[in-house]
Design an enzyme around this catalytic site. Structure first.
Site, PDB file in Angstrom:
ATOM      1  N   VAL A 194      45.870  32.893  36.452  1.00  0.00           N
ATOM      2  CA  VAL A 194      45.542  32.763  37.880  1.00  0.00           C
ATOM      3  C   VAL A 194      45.275  31.301  38.196  1.00  0.00           C
ATOM      4  O   VAL A 194      45.675  30.786  39.234  1.00  0.00           O
ATOM      5  CB  VAL A 194      44.362  33.687  38.292  1.00  0.00           C
ATOM      6  CG1 VAL A 194      43.069  33.321  37.604  1.00  0.00           C
ATOM      7  CG2 VAL A 194      44.156  33.657  39.794  1.00  0.00           C
ATOM      8  N   GLY A 195      44.605  30.591  37.254  1.00  0.00           N
ATOM      9  CA  GLY A 195      44.311  29.176  37.466  1.00  0.00           C
ATOM     10  C   GLY A 195      45.581  28.352  37.299  1.00  0.00           C
ATOM     11  O   GLY A 195      46.452  28.677  36.485  1.00  0.00           O
TER      12      GLY A 195
ATOM     13  N   HIS B 120      37.128  31.866  25.895  1.00  0.00           N
ATOM     14  CA  HIS B 120      38.001  32.022  27.070  1.00  0.00           C
ATOM     15  C   HIS B 120      38.703  33.387  27.056  1.00  0.00           C
ATOM     16  O   HIS B 120      39.925  33.466  26.882  1.00  0.00           O
ATOM     17  CB  HIS B 120      39.035  30.882  27.127  1.00  0.00           C
ATOM     18  CG  HIS B 120      39.594  30.673  28.507  1.00  0.00           C
ATOM     19  ND1 HIS B 120      40.002  29.456  28.978  1.00  0.00           N
ATOM     20  CD2 HIS B 120      39.809  31.544  29.534  1.00  0.00           C
ATOM     21  CE1 HIS B 120      40.450  29.572  30.221  1.00  0.00           C
ATOM     22  NE2 HIS B 120      40.351  30.843  30.585  1.00  0.00           N
TER      23      HIS B 120
ATOM     24  N   SER C  40      39.736  37.480  30.895  1.00  0.00           N
ATOM     25  CA  SER C  40      40.822  38.372  31.344  1.00  0.00           C
ATOM     26  C   SER C  40      41.471  39.106  30.170  1.00  0.00           C
ATOM     27  O   SER C  40      42.522  39.734  30.331  1.00  0.00           O
ATOM     28  CB  SER C  40      41.888  37.578  32.112  1.00  0.00           C
ATOM     29  OG  SER C  40      42.579  36.715  31.233  1.00  0.00           O
TER      30      SER C  40
ATOM     31  N   ARG D 186      36.240  27.250  34.841  1.00  0.00           N
ATOM     32  CA  ARG D 186      36.896  26.232  34.019  1.00  0.00           C
ATOM     33  C   ARG D 186      35.799  25.347  33.417  1.00  0.00           C
ATOM     34  O   ARG D 186      34.816  25.010  34.089  1.00  0.00           O
ATOM     35  CB  ARG D 186      37.847  25.365  34.854  1.00  0.00           C
ATOM     36  CG  ARG D 186      39.165  26.052  35.198  1.00  0.00           C
ATOM     37  CD  ARG D 186      40.040  26.279  33.966  1.00  0.00           C
ATOM     38  NE  ARG D 186      41.331  26.897  34.269  1.00  0.00           N
ATOM     39  CZ  ARG D 186      41.591  28.196  34.196  1.00  0.00           C
ATOM     40  NH1 ARG D 186      40.651  29.048  33.836  1.00  0.00           N
ATOM     41  NH2 ARG D 186      42.809  28.649  34.459  1.00  0.00           N
TER      42      ARG D 186
HETATM   43  O1  LIG Z   1      41.500  31.560  32.940  1.00  0.00           O
HETATM   44  C1  LIG Z   1      42.356  32.377  33.088  1.00  0.00           C
HETATM   45  C2  LIG Z   1      43.389  32.274  34.066  1.00  0.00           C
HETATM   46  O2  LIG Z   1      43.444  31.285  34.820  1.00  0.00           O
HETATM   47  O3  LIG Z   1      44.217  33.194  34.113  1.00  0.00           O
END
Ligand SMILES: O=CC(=O)O
Length: 338
Positions: free
Chosen positions: A91-92, A300, A303, A252
């Protein structure tokens, strides 16, 4: 050359990619997918290798990348004018120079929405783990130093009825707030824009950032990484937080100044932190934050459920397929739709 005479579209996938997404790419006619062989595919493709591959004739029409891949102007220049689209399975998109992509006329896709609930669940997990010291409890049992029950043994802090400050009430911020309603929390939010109507649906009240820091028991940054949010949580912010407050960062790593966080955690300026993201990643075990009992660090993984990662892979693949068909990307990076 394909049966219809069209040159196949070449797609570089920079590392191993879930079958859920691969099968979508495979089923699209006239797509030639290039992916490194194992064992290389198991790790992020080194930047220089990615640049070299992109620059080699005949070139690539599409790049399917990951948050571990840095996409900057020299890399885009190496790819040249054949490159038409970049799809990231995340997503980022702070790892991609979006302006540089736009200047070169590229379409760019990412994978929002499908991870919102998965990440929000995890943020609740990190919040409870940090507030209730679950990793510290696990450690004493594994280390065989389980102390005798005592009135204040292993005491943490309550999540229910806590005041929670969410910095950035986007999709994930809303999903976290919704869950926290079930814990009878008071929810404050700060953002570049007020969104009173939306916020009211999750009982969140707008406050200025300094107010959010001063009033919250739990502070959760959920804003994108931008020049404005880089280092937002530094000595100044920690100085404004309660001594009993907890910081939960699943956005982040760069949003937090880790030296300032270490000082805040060791001086008692804040009580604890839970981090899913750090600088660098992976964070070496020798890092001074790792030794702190009041700093819960995980790799991390917010997700990281099979279903969520498979959904992300499907979206990343569908963005490539849409670009191949000359259609609008179903999940374009904001501001990049042509
Ligand atoms: O950090 C996870 C993403 O950006 O998918």
């Amino acid at each position: 050359m394909a049966a219809n005479g069209a040159e196949p579209w070449r797609v570089l996938v920079t590392r191993n990619f879930p079958e859920a997404g691969m099968s979508i790419l495979r089923e699209e006619p006239n797509l030639e997918v290039v992916i490194p062989d194992e064992p290389e595919a198991s790790d992020a493709m080194p930047y220089d290798k990615m640049k070299a591959m992109l620059s080699e004739a005949p070139g690539y029409d599409a790049l399917l990348c990951f948050l571990t891949d840095k996409i900057d102007p020299p890399l885009l220049d190496a790819a040249g004018s054949r490159l038409k689209t970049i799809s990231t399975m995340s997503v980022g998109f702070n790892h991609m120079d979006v302006d540089a992509g736009k200047e070169r006329g590229l379409t760019m896709g990412h994978t929002p929405d499908v991870l919102t609930n998965t990440v929000a669940d995890f943020i609740l997990g990190m919040t409870i783990s940090t507030m209730r010291r679950i990793p510290a409890g696990v450690k004493v049992v594994k280390d065989d130093v389980w102390g005798k029950w005592a009135p204040l043994y292993m005491c943490g802090r309550d999540v229910h009825h806590a005041t929670v400050g969410i910095m950035g009430l986007g999709r994930i911020g809303m999903a976290v707030a919704k869950r926290l309603m079930g814990f009878d929390c008071e929810i404050l939010y700060s953002d570049a824009f007020r969104m009173d109507e939306r916020a009211a649906t999750v009982g969140a009240t707008y406050v200025e950032f300094d107010d959010l820091l001063a009033r919250s028991d739990i502070v959760i940054p959920l804003c994108p990484l931008t020049p404005e949010t880089t280092g937002l949580f530094g000595a100044d912010a920690f100085g404004k937080m309660k001594e009993t407050a907890v910081l939960i960062n699943c956005s982040r790593g760069e949003i937090v100044n880790q030296d300032a966080l270490y000082d805040a955690l060791t001086s008692g300026s804040i009580w604890a932190a839970g981090l899913d993201v750090t600088v660098p990643e992976p964070l070496p075990a020798s890092d001074k934050l790792v030794a702190l009992e009041n700093c819960v660090i995980v790799p991390h993984m917010a997700s990281a459920t099979v279903a969520c990662r498979e959904d992300m892979a499907r979206i990343a693949a569908r963005n490539v397929v849409a670009a191949h068909r000359g259609e609008k990307l179903p999940h374009a990076v904001p501001g990049t739709t042509k």
